[in-house]
Design an enzyme around this catalytic site. Structure first.
Site, PDB file in Angstrom:
ATOM      1  N   CYS A 193       4.764  -3.630   0.475  1.00  0.00           N
ATOM      2  CA  CYS A 193       4.356  -4.754  -0.366  1.00  0.00           C
ATOM      3  C   CYS A 193       4.323  -6.077   0.393  1.00  0.00           C
ATOM      4  O   CYS A 193       4.154  -7.134  -0.218  1.00  0.00           O
ATOM      5  CB  CYS A 193       5.308  -4.884  -1.562  1.00  0.00           C
ATOM      6  SG  CYS A 193       5.278  -3.469  -2.692  1.00  0.00           S
ATOM      7  N   ARG A 227      -0.320  -7.690  -6.801  1.00  0.00           N
ATOM      8  CA  ARG A 227       0.243  -6.350  -6.941  1.00  0.00           C
ATOM      9  C   ARG A 227       1.723  -6.404  -7.303  1.00  0.00           C
ATOM     10  O   ARG A 227       2.167  -5.723  -8.230  1.00  0.00           O
ATOM     11  CB  ARG A 227       0.057  -5.580  -5.630  1.00  0.00           C
ATOM     12  CG  ARG A 227       0.682  -4.204  -5.649  1.00  0.00           C
ATOM     13  CD  ARG A 227       0.667  -3.573  -4.269  1.00  0.00           C
ATOM     14  NE  ARG A 227       1.138  -2.208  -4.312  1.00  0.00           N
ATOM     15  CZ  ARG A 227       1.259  -1.447  -3.243  1.00  0.00           C
ATOM     16  NH1 ARG A 227       0.928  -1.913  -2.056  1.00  0.00           N
ATOM     17  NH2 ARG A 227       1.706  -0.209  -3.345  1.00  0.00           N
TER      18      ARG A 227
END
Length: 297
Positions: A194, A240
């Protein structure tokens, strides 16, 4: 009638030119198919390197588009010498990488091996024609571990800080400890996947391919699009992590880590792609002079 005969003669010569690549293709297959099998059971199963098979398919398609270059004339003396030197270097890289288990060397050997083979058989002109497929193979090479370690930590901190600030500003009960986001009763760890580094790498490949297929236009347009890759990837990655954090808050941590986690990854890529295309459209509208014969319509 004569035009038809010339066309058939050209097609025949092209086919004969391509046939001489059959032994080369078999030799490359013997070398690299085991590499691809190992990658398919290893690195390519990781999110950071999942784009590898796509890169291979795109390179094969790009080479096929330029197949006329593979049927051209032979190499000159200078190209032969350079070709042998490059091929020897590539084979050494492959041998060290294969027997020592260093994927960076084994996969990276594609570039000098293929470039050296082209120089030996066809010369500099063919390499110039096929420069982009050769360059695009760079994105097949896994990033070195030290580079990943250096880049991921600050990127993870940046993404987690932005997400915390956004959700706190919207009134959500959120706090942060390093790269751990605490929202409600749940904790979300912002992992290496991430951080945005993988997104930058994949989006860079997509950006270069987009510029190659649509035509670079002007250097200013190319520079603007390439410079936007890192910011766009970070924005998409923030989206996200933001999505996953909200999923955890409303539906629980299991929902965020299950199918929805993969869906968030698809959303990230789609968001980044749309932002890149949208920026190019905006540039072309603001500066119509950038539009050229190769510019997207």
């Amino acid at each position: 009638m004569s035009a038809l005969l010339e066309q058939r003669l050209f097609a025949r010569r092209e086919a004969e030119g391509l046939l001489r690549w059959l032994p080369v293709a078999l030799g490359l297959a013997v070398m690299y198919v085991p590499t691809y099998v190992d990658l398919a059971h290893g690195l390519w199963q990781q999110e950071a390197h999942a784009h590898g098979p796509i890169i291979l398919v795109v390179v094969a398609w790009l080479v096929w588009r330029q197949r006329a270059a593979l049927a051209s004339a032979g190499a000159g003396r200078s190209a032969v010498l350079a070709g042998w030197a490059m091929l020897a270097f590539g084979l050494m890289l492959y041998a060290v990488g294969r027997f020592q288990g260093i994927a960076l060397f084994e996969v990276g050997s594609h570039l000098p091996v293929l470039a050296g083979t082209l120089l030996l058989l066809l010369g500099w002109r063919a390499v110039a024609r096929l420069w982009f497929p050769l360059f695009f193979l760079v994105f097949l090479v896994p990033l070195p571990g030290f580079m990943i370690d250096i880049a991921t930590a600050p990127l993870k901190n940046f993404v987690s800080h932005i997400v915390e600030s956004m959700l706190y500003g919207l009134g959500y009960p959120i706090a942060r400890a390093g790269v751990i986001l605490m929202i409600g009763q749940y904790q979300m760890l912002v992992t290496d996947a991430c951080s945005g580094l993988n997104s930058i790498y994949s989006l860079a490949a997509l950006g270069f391919l987009y510029l190659y297929l649509t035509g670079p236009g002007t250097p200013l347009r190319s520079a603007a699009l390439l410079a936007s890759i890192a910011p766009i990837a970070l924005v998409a990655n923030v989206a996200r992590v933001l999505m996953l954090t909200l999923i955890a808050f409303y539906f629980g941590e299991e929902a965020a880590q299950s199918f929805l986690h993969g869906f968030a990854g698809i959303t990230l890529f789609a968001t980044a792609l749309l932002l890149l295309l949208g920026l190019d459209v905006l540039l072309l509208q603001r500066l119509p002079a950038w539009s050229g014969p190769g510019a997207p319509k």
